[in-house]
Design a protein around this motif. Sequence first.
Motif, short mmCIF file in Angstrom:
data_model
loop_
_atom_site.label_atom_id
_atom_site.label_comp_id
_atom_site.label_asym_id
_atom_site.label_seq_id
_atom_site.Cartn_x
_atom_site.Cartn_y
_atom_site.Cartn_z
N SER A 66 0.80 -1.02 0.06
CA SER A 66 -0.06 0.05 0.04
C SER A 66 0.96 1.21 -0.02
O SER A 66 1.82 1.05 0.52
N ARG A 82 -4.46 6.74 -1.58
CA ARG A 82 -3.86 5.46 -1.10
C ARG A 82 -4.06 4.18 -2.35
O ARG A 82 -5.21 4.15 -2.65
N THR A 84 -3.19 0.33 -3.57
CA THR A 84 -2.72 -1.00 -3.37
C THR A 84 -2.21 -1.64 -4.45
O THR A 84 -2.96 -1.53 -5.46
#
Length: 302
Positions: A66, A82, A84
């Motif tokens: 992440s 954010r 992933t």
Amino acid sequence: MRKSHPIRRAVLAGAATVSGIVLLLSLKPASDPASASAAGAAPQRTAAAQESPQGGSGAQRTGTQSVTGDVARTQYGDVQVRLTVSGGRITAAEAVQAPQGGVSGQKSDLAVPRLNQEAVTAQSADIDTVSGATYTSGGYKKSLQSALDKVKADGSASGQASGPASGQASGPASGQASGPASGQAPGSASGQAPGSPSGSSSSGAAGSQAAQTRTVTGEAAQTQYGPVQVRITVSGGRITKAETVQAPQGGVSGQKSDLAVPRLNQEAVTAQSADIDTVSGATYTSGGYKKSLQSALDKAGG
């Protein structure tokens, strides 16, 4: 005087013998340090050869990570994204921060799910601005680009770390291990000749996996306010994109579809199944979406 000559000769002979023995003893230790240092050099090279392959294998380890981008300040509040990332690809995107409260919060609720979906689909920050949420979209793209830059920086750093180690691993030490002592011809470690069927089947399997990307459209699900139909893109057994071919339109139903559909698309990619949450205020649309999504998954073999 004549009787003393033999004694002198004996004394002189004894002194010469002792001197010779002393000289011989003093010369012998001089060769020992050199031989000891030469014998100690070989184990040091062996240890270095053993350490380098271990470093190379550690640098090659990859996994899911992440990465959070920098905060982008806008006229109506901060935006922060954010990501992933798995195998070098964005698998999920979410807004950690976005403008809240009043009209700004409503625009964020409308724009953020679309921007999240666009980021996963585009695999870059080159995504469309959501109409009516220009500032939020601009801040989102800035923070998204920051996160992508961090991912690239991490990748290049790990690549530089693994380079020299892997180079050392393929040096003389590995060459000796695979040489004549193994009793096999070059390329025969697997017990098969070069170009054997196992090698061709492996390359064929890799090629077939690369060619498994396809688009599957689910059955249209009828709801009280109109049909809902979902199309998914599947690659390597995973959903990489979800979109609605049909959704209720016009009036309040259209507004609810505009709010719900981007969230449902994102949920489908994240959950990799039809077990996703119902969007509040769009119960019928959400129910129809999940039915059509399950139909598409059944067709895809999922």
